[in-house]
Design a protein around this motif. Sequence first.
Motif, PDB file in Angstrom:
ATOM      1  N   UNK A  62       1.135  -1.196  -0.092  1.00  0.00           N
ATOM      2  CA  UNK A  62      -0.105   0.102   0.131  1.00  0.00           C
ATOM      3  C   UNK A  62       1.083   1.081  -0.479  1.00  0.00           C
ATOM      4  N   UNK A  63       1.735   1.511   0.811  1.00  0.00           N
ATOM      5  CA  UNK A  63       3.069   2.271   0.776  1.00  0.00           C
ATOM      6  C   UNK A  63       2.870   2.694  -0.736  1.00  0.00           C
ATOM      7  N   UNK A  64       4.414   1.874  -0.968  1.00  0.00           N
ATOM      8  CA  UNK A  64       4.798   1.615  -2.624  1.00  0.00           C
ATOM      9  C   UNK A  64       3.615   2.263  -2.923  1.00  0.00           C
ATOM     10  N   UNK A  65       2.791   1.853  -3.969  1.00  0.00           N
ATOM     11  CA  UNK A  65       1.377   2.487  -4.108  1.00  0.00           C
ATOM     12  C   UNK A  65       1.299   3.734  -4.476  1.00  0.00           C
ATOM     13  N   UNK A  66       0.615   4.084  -3.052  1.00  0.00           N
ATOM     14  CA  UNK A  66       1.163   5.841  -2.328  1.00  0.00           C
ATOM     15  C   UNK A  66       1.631   6.842  -2.848  1.00  0.00           C
ATOM     16  N   UNK A  67       3.310   6.066  -2.693  1.00  0.00           N
ATOM     17  CA  UNK A  67       3.998   7.098  -2.808  1.00  0.00           C
ATOM     18  C   UNK A  67       4.164   6.920  -4.518  1.00  0.00           C
ATOM     19  N   UNK A  68       3.870   6.319  -5.267  1.00  0.00           N
ATOM     20  CA  UNK A  68       3.949   5.649  -6.376  1.00  0.00           C
ATOM     21  C   UNK A  68       3.703   6.591  -6.746  1.00  0.00           C
ATOM     22  N   UNK A  69       2.015   6.789  -6.187  1.00  0.00           N
ATOM     23  CA  UNK A  69       1.007   7.606  -7.245  1.00  0.00           C
ATOM     24  C   UNK A  69       1.648   9.357  -6.796  1.00  0.00           C
ATOM     25  N   UNK A  70       2.032   9.605  -5.346  1.00  0.00           N
ATOM     26  CA  UNK A  70       2.228  10.681  -4.868  1.00  0.00           C
ATOM     27  C   UNK A  70       3.067  11.059  -6.237  1.00  0.00           C
ATOM     28  N   UNK A  97      19.944  -1.698  -1.976  1.00  0.00           N
ATOM     29  CA  UNK A  97      18.449  -2.730  -2.229  1.00  0.00           C
ATOM     30  C   UNK A  97      17.096  -1.980  -2.334  1.00  0.00           C
ATOM     31  N   UNK A  98      17.341  -0.651  -2.146  1.00  0.00           N
ATOM     32  CA  UNK A  98      16.171  -0.358  -2.722  1.00  0.00           C
ATOM     33  C   UNK A  98      16.549   0.004  -3.919  1.00  0.00           C
ATOM     34  N   UNK A  99      17.363   0.094  -4.594  1.00  0.00           N
ATOM     35  CA  UNK A  99      18.233   0.970  -5.587  1.00  0.00           C
ATOM     36  C   UNK A  99      17.700  -0.961  -6.554  1.00  0.00           C
ATOM     37  N   UNK A 100      18.299  -1.523  -6.157  1.00  0.00           N
ATOM     38  CA  UNK A 100      17.915  -2.674  -6.821  1.00  0.00           C
ATOM     39  C   UNK A 100      16.720  -3.601  -6.961  1.00  0.00           C
ATOM     40  N   UNK A 101      15.917  -2.758  -6.548  1.00  0.00           N
ATOM     41  CA  UNK A 101      14.355  -3.417  -6.723  1.00  0.00           C
ATOM     42  C   UNK A 101      13.299  -2.068  -7.195  1.00  0.00           C
ATOM     43  N   UNK A 102      14.152  -0.934  -6.864  1.00  0.00           N
ATOM     44  CA  UNK A 102      13.084  -0.168  -7.960  1.00  0.00           C
ATOM     45  C   UNK A 102      14.012   0.469  -9.050  1.00  0.00           C
ATOM     46  N   UNK A 103      14.411  -0.188  -8.887  1.00  0.00           N
ATOM     47  CA  UNK A 103      15.541   1.259  -9.474  1.00  0.00           C
ATOM     48  C   UNK A 103      15.959   2.756  -9.327  1.00  0.00           C
ATOM     49  N   UNK A 104      15.572   3.898 -10.891  1.00  0.00           N
ATOM     50  CA  UNK A 104      14.806   5.258 -10.026  1.00  0.00           C
ATOM     51  C   UNK A 104      13.944   5.339  -9.273  1.00  0.00           C
ATOM     52  N   UNK A 105      13.234   4.314  -9.101  1.00  0.00           N
ATOM     53  CA  UNK A 105      11.735   5.112  -7.418  1.00  0.00           C
ATOM     54  C   UNK A 105      12.983   4.705  -6.846  1.00  0.00           C
ATOM     55  N   UNK A 106      14.169   3.835  -6.504  1.00  0.00           N
ATOM     56  CA  UNK A 106      14.144   3.395  -5.304  1.00  0.00           C
ATOM     57  C   UNK A 106      14.576   4.605  -4.039  1.00  0.00           C
ATOM     58  N   UNK A 107      14.869   6.014  -4.860  1.00  0.00           N
ATOM     59  CA  UNK A 107      15.503   6.983  -4.064  1.00  0.00           C
ATOM     60  C   UNK A 107      14.300   7.393  -3.572  1.00  0.00           C
ATOM     61  N   UNK A 108      13.348   7.118  -4.267  1.00  0.00           N
ATOM     62  CA  UNK A 108      11.706   7.992  -3.756  1.00  0.00           C
ATOM     63  C   UNK A 108      11.261   7.652  -2.433  1.00  0.00           C
ATOM     64  N   UNK A 109      11.251   6.266  -2.320  1.00  0.00           N
ATOM     65  CA  UNK A 109      11.113   5.066  -1.801  1.00  0.00           C
ATOM     66  C   UNK A 109      12.212   5.013  -0.542  1.00  0.00           C
ATOM     67  N   UNK A 110      13.488   5.265  -0.717  1.00  0.00           N
ATOM     68  CA  UNK A 110      14.236   4.878   0.504  1.00  0.00           C
ATOM     69  C   UNK A 110      14.249   6.365   1.503  1.00  0.00           C
ATOM     70  N   UNK A 111      13.800   7.439   0.498  1.00  0.00           N
ATOM     71  CA  UNK A 111      13.796   8.570   1.550  1.00  0.00           C
ATOM     72  C   UNK A 111      12.369   8.696   2.392  1.00  0.00           C
ATOM     73  N   UNK A 112      11.279   8.414   1.254  1.00  0.00           N
ATOM     74  CA  UNK A 112      10.206   8.418   2.011  1.00  0.00           C
ATOM     75  C   UNK A 112       9.967   7.656   3.353  1.00  0.00           C
TER      76      UNK A 112
END
Length: 249
Positions: A62-70, A97-112
Amino acid sequence: ETSEYRYRMSIMSSSPLESSLTSSWDSSNPYPDIHTVMFGYSGRLLPYESQPQFWSKYQVWDWVQQIMDMHQIDTSSIPLQNFDMDGHQLCSLSYQDFLLAAGSVGPILFNSLSELKWSGNPGSVKSLFVVTEMCEPCLHPVLPVASHTPSNQRGIHLWEFIRDILIDPERNPGLIKWEDRREGVFRFLKSEAVAQLWGKKKNNSSMTYEKLSRAMRYYYKREILERVDGRRLVYKFGRNARGWREVEK
DNA sequence: CGTTGCTTTCCTGTTT
DNA sequence: TAAACAGGAAAGCAAC
């Protein structure tokens, strides 16, 4: 509890989360009620309400999806299976790990996630009280999950899989929403995400909504589903679908 | 091994 | 125009 409530509301209102939530909740309703704003889809508790390390794996999704939405990023642009983990595991991931899992979106998720770790609400007794008061599933408990998640029976059917996501709002990460609970009308909010989850269940990484929906259409003839005309991503349970009603058995 | 039920895959065309 | 919807056709597959 009033001050805490106001505090929460001020956070929610000032963040992009509100627009993200309301737009995906129901575009036909420009004035979402408090319940919607605070708890999102299906009256479920937003993961922001507690510490990330205690999230279930559904809350992680849920969190991943909402961050993506934002950030206006298509959910299908990263493999969500890479986040098939609970909050504890999520919190132990490194930046790499975030870079590996989500590529360029990784840093966004990591920071959030880093922000949440610092500002996370410890989940006081008061907040639990508010949840109990307002959370619909608490007022209308669903049937025991065990009766719907077959551990003895092999091979779950698609319509049962869909039903089980719907009747367990706690675990429904905003994928599907009831449109009319009594009539059994529901709508896909994240069609491709549901397809991915279904594919994961069937060990098929190439599942898409296109293919899933073909299977859904076959249900019309068997009256497991009824047609809902003119409404995209909307389906309705039919007379041969069991176990979705609030009062049933 | 063959049948059966439930998809899964692919496709062409239509609709929103 | 992209995303959904409609179904026909046929392949896949696990259970029986």
